[in-house]
Design a protein around this motif. Structure first.
Motif: not given
Length: 400
Positions: A44, A47, A49, A56, A66, A69
């Motif tokens: 991810l 993204r 985020l 997740a 991750l 982000n």
């Protein structure tokens, strides 16, 4: 008759082919109906985020990525379902202020990347991740390292560059004997840890952009050292009787220091291909000019200065004398580290003794003394701590 027989055979083969085709279609339909195995890799990254999605944090994952982000906080349940399976955790380039202690329960985690965040301190329990092979915590706000870092004895790559470290205690790296790559660049270090001499597998040492004033000869003697980066420090001189041992060193970056000279023994580093000496304004003109011509030019000048050309080679007796002096000095860093540990151990025993004499009355004092002993580092649970605890127990029994 022949034509009729052939026709019947053709019809029979057609029916068999149709039956086989129908069975194949049924098998394919059954495979499509079966649920596919969940992907063990959660990717991810990039993204935008701001929080980790709930979906997740389900399943047994091997990879959590991750990166890139806008995460500020990680949920404590991020690795809860993957403690026995998670091998790689990538959290770089976010806005994280802290890492949850729960991620230290991962039993097979080998690659942890938390670079480019706002983390001031690594989790105190990070030593529990004894499977960790690579740790990248660069570009953060780390001012001190957790004591449990010394438990990561499988660690091979440690990147702590671009933080706010003022020192790296010897006790925290001397047990990291499997390290091959250590990056401490762009901190506020005034000295390199003496315990670096214990890292016999170290190949890359990066400590540029600090405030280091001296280079110990035992660092140069590391048997597998390939690259040594000390640019933009405060070095004024280099050790002399050690360069013959740097048999694998091919990169030495000393640009931007305050060197006033370079020892001619450096010419013995025959593997050297990159030598940075620019931006050292106090160097002799001959060496300063040769620095712009690369390593080969500098080594040539050093050989000339050392009398190794023009029939002025070093005699055999002088070489043997230098070798004896080098061997006598060998391991000096280790000796200094051992002396420092001995001094700390003596201070600690005095502290333990005061604990016994100062807590000899009452149940409450007894438990407070035992608690202070329990807070000692686990690896230092030596005979002194055990003896002191027993003496406290004996005193308590006599009081009651």
């Amino acid at each position: 008759r022949r034509s009729g027989t052939a026709h019947r055979q053709h019809n029979r083969m057609s029916r068999d082919y149709e039956d086989d085709y129908a069975e194949q279609e049924e098998e394919e339909d059954e495979e499509e109906d079966q649920p596919s195995a969940p992907d063990p890799n959660m990717r991810l990254f990039s993204r935008n985020l701001t929080k980790v999605p709930d979906m997740a944090m389900t399943g047994q994952l091997r990879l959590i990525d991750l990166r890139y982000n806008k995460l500020t906080v990680l949920p404590s349940t991020l690795t809860m379902g993957s403690e026995k399976t998670l091998e790689s955790l990538f959290l770089s380039n976010n806005l994280l202020m802290a890492l949850p202690n729960e991620l230290c329960r991962c039993r097979v985690l080998s690659d942890l990347r938390v670079a480019n965040n706002h983390i001031p301190l690594l989790p105190p329990a990070i030593g529990m991740i004894d499977t960790l092979v690579s740790l990248d915590a660069s570009v953060n706000r780390i001012e001190a390292l957790p004591e449990t870092l010394s438990s990561l004895q499988n660690l091979r790559v440690l990147n702590l560059s671009k933080n706010k470290l003022r020192e790296v205690p010897d006790d925290q790296i001397m047990f990291l004997t499997n390290l091959t790559d250590l990056s401490l660049a762009s901190n506020q270090l005034e000295t390199l840890p003496l315990a670096t001499a214990y890292l016999r597998k170290l190949r890359f040492l990066r400590a540029s952009a600090n405030r280091v004033t001296s280079l110990h000869r035992d660092v140069v003697r590391l048997p597998k050292l390939v690259e040594l980066h000390l640019a933009d420090n405060l070095l004024q001189k280099l050790p002399e009787k050690c360069w013959r041992h740097a048999t694998r060193l091919n990169t030495l970056d000393l640009c931007g220091n305050k060197l006033v000279n370079v020892p001619h023994q450096l010419c013995h580093v025959t593997a050297l291909t990159i030598l940075g000496l620019t931006r050292n304004p106090e160097l002799p003109p001959t060496i300063a000019e040769a620095a712009f011509g690369g390593a080969r030019a500098v080594l040539h000048v050093l050989r000339m200065l050392g009398g190794e050309e023009g029939g002025e080679r070093m005699t055999e007796s002088r070489e043997s004398q230098e070798t004896l002096m080098t061997e006598a000095d060998n391991g000096e860093s280790m000796r200094l580290v051992d002396e420092e540990r001995r001094r700390k151990r003596e201070e600690r025993m005095k502290r333990l003794q005061s604990t016994v004499t100062g807590h000899n009355q009452g149940v409450g004092n007894f438990y407070r003394a035992m608690l202070s002993l329990s807070l000692e580092r686990p690896e230092e649970e030596d005979d002194g701590v055990r003896e002191t605890k027993q003496r406290l127990v004996n005193r308590m029994l006599r009081v009651k």
